[in-house]
Design an enzyme around this catalytic site. Structure first.
Site, PDB file in Angstrom:
ATOM      1  CE  LYS A 170      -3.936  -1.322  -0.509  1.00 49.35           C
ATOM      2  NZ  LYS A 170      -4.807  -0.853  -1.570  1.00 49.35           N
ATOM      3  CG  ASP A 198      -3.263  -0.346  -5.069  1.00 53.99           C
ATOM      4  OD1 ASP A 198      -3.471   0.741  -5.647  1.00 53.99           O
ATOM      5  OD2 ASP A 198      -4.176  -1.132  -4.735  1.00 53.99           O
ATOM      6  CD  GLU A 224      -3.811  -2.410  -7.918  1.00 51.54           C
ATOM      7  OE1 GLU A 224      -3.130  -3.464  -7.995  1.00 51.54           O
ATOM      8  OE2 GLU A 224      -4.835  -2.337  -7.222  1.00 51.54           O
ATOM      9  CD  GLU A 250      -8.842  -1.073  -6.812  1.00 47.97           C
ATOM     10  OE1 GLU A 250      -7.695  -1.556  -6.860  1.00 47.97           O
ATOM     11  OE2 GLU A 250      -9.408  -0.778  -5.763  1.00 47.97           O
ATOM     12  CG  ASP A 273     -13.322  -7.225  -8.243  1.00 51.91           C
ATOM     13  OD1 ASP A 273     -14.063  -8.234  -8.273  1.00 51.91           O
ATOM     14  OD2 ASP A 273     -12.729  -6.858  -7.217  1.00 51.91           O
ATOM     15  CG  HIS A 300      -9.328  -5.480  -7.638  1.00 55.41           C
ATOM     16  ND1 HIS A 300     -10.548  -5.500  -6.995  1.00 55.41           N
ATOM     17  CD2 HIS A 300      -8.487  -4.823  -6.816  1.00 55.41           C
ATOM     18  CE1 HIS A 300     -10.439  -4.869  -5.832  1.00 55.41           C
ATOM     19  NE2 HIS A 300      -9.198  -4.441  -5.699  1.00 55.41           N
ATOM     20  CD  GLU A 333      -5.652  -7.612  -5.290  1.00 59.14           C
ATOM     21  OE1 GLU A 333      -6.317  -7.345  -6.306  1.00 59.14           O
ATOM     22  OE2 GLU A 333      -5.305  -6.752  -4.440  1.00 59.14           O
TER      23      GLU A 333
HETATM   24 MG    MG Z   1      -6.011  -1.542  -5.782  1.00 57.50          MG
END
Ligand code: MG
Length: 382
Positions: A170, A198, A224, A250, A273, A300, A333
């Site tokens: 993250k 991401d 990402e 996503e 996703d 995703h 993922e």
């Molecule tokens: Mg993401």
């Protein structure tokens, strides 16, 4: 076979406060799980994924008020016909969650078809290019009071012991912090592990350019959503100046959104996703457009075990873009954050063994749903 009922289950469970993205801390996990019943006694299950603060009551309302009346009395085998009917009936809402809700319905319809035929869904949508998928660990969520970046390096070391070889961090917490974090993690895990980041749309194009230049030596596998997906021009500009692969998806929905990003060559990796971009029906079409433009797809995945199982059925059926000794296979993922009911909602837990996650082989989505757990975590008021 006819559909006799469509029941949305809004689910919620508490967790310790954590940051799923740089803008906020959350202390609960939501989901919307949909159950579709038929006159032949076959029941299908699907999921509409909920992100950090996205309550499942939104997609549930679409199902109750817009889609259920369209579906009652129809055959689940008309899954693509029903998809088009739902899409066109909800277009006047201007997006706004309708496709997310449709995705759960579509997965549940495919679950019914698979259960009726006694086959896992991947055998009905082209077959399996692979039955074992390499997962990447999505984790490293910020929690108050944890040392940064030391606690996250420790977490990576634990994940390596478990067998993980790929990780997604993250980021989006400012250039200096992100740069230090990415470098610290690369140094700790060594050069052979896949490392991605991401930023959940935290930056604009100039800041992203600066960050990618600063971390170029850390060799990110992909970056990402560095920017919001309204800025396709920003992505195109960055893709022309960086060797780091750009990824997003996503926050994109249907073949129409993805078509533009694919045709304009705005990213290297697409991340639809299954439980939000339009379900299995739509994601197979997105993957076909991507294949025609030699663009990689790594879906995703951020829901419960129901969404995870559905994603694995689609990942099994995704063709590779080329045949050689080095093939860039799709990855899974694999959310490793704490989740109050991710595993509880399915009877057979989906886990990693020897560095891979196996595609579940039961009929439909491949796993049985634990209805007691769905009821246990169902929100009493929505
Ligand atoms: Mg993401």
């Amino acid at each position: 076979m006819k559909i006799t009922d469509v029941i949305p289950h809004v689910m919620i469970g508490k967790t310790d406060p954590y940051s799923t993205w740089a803008a906020d801390f959350v202390d609960d996990r939501y989901s919307m799980v949909v159950e579709i019943k038929t006159d032949e006694g076959v029941t299908g299950w699907g999921e509409s994924v909920c992100h950090g603060r996205q309550p499942g009551s939104v997609s549930a309302a679409y199902i109750t008020h817009v889609f259920k009346p369209l579906l009652l009395g129809k055959s689940p085998f008309d899954v693509e016909v029903l998809w088009e009917n739902m899409y066109h009936s909800s277009r006047p809402f201007g997006g706004g969650g309708a496709v997310n809700a449709m995705s759960g319905i579509d997965v549940a319809l495919w679950d019914i078809i698979g259960k009726t035929l006694g086959r896992p869904i991947h055998q009905l949508i082209g077959g399996a290019f692979r039955l074992e998928v390499m997962p990447y660990a999505t984790s490293f969520y910020r929690k108050e009071g944890r040392n940064y970046p030391e606690a996250y390096v420790e977490e990576a070391m634990e994940l390596i012991k478990d067998g993980f070889r790929a990780f997604k961090l993250k980021t989006g917490y400012g250039l200096k912090k992100d740069s230090e974090y990415i470098h610290a993690m690369r140094e700790a895990i060594g050069p052979d592990m896949l490392l991605a980041a991401d930023a959940n749309c935290a930056y604009d194009a100039p800041l992203t350019r600066q960050l990618l230049l600063e971390v170029e030596d850390a060799k990110l596998h992909f970056m990402e959503e560095p920017m919001k997906t309204d800025d396709i021009e920003g992505y195109k500009m960055l893709r022309n100046m960086t060797g780091t692969h750009l990824a997003c998806g996503e926050n994109l929905f249907t073949k129409y959104d993805f078509r533009r990003w694919i045709v304009e060559g705005a990213v290297d990796i697409l991340q639809p996703d299954i439980c939000s971009a339009g379900g299995i029906t739509e994601c197979k079409k997105i993957a076909a457009i991507a294949q025609a433009y030699a663009t990689r797809v790594i879906p995703h995945v951020w829901g419960t075990g129901i969404g995870l199982a559905a994603a694995l059925q689609v990942i099994a059926s995704l063709p590779s873009n080329h045949l050689s000794q080095f093939v860039a296979e799709p990855m899974l993922e694999f959310d490793r954050s704490t989740h109050p009911f991710r595993d509880a909602v399915i009877k057979e837990k989906i886990g990693m063994e020897k560095g891979v996650v196996r595609v579940p082989m039961g009929p439909g989505i491949g796993v049985e749903v634990n209805e007691d757990a769905v009821r246990e975590f169902e929100a009493q008021t929505v």
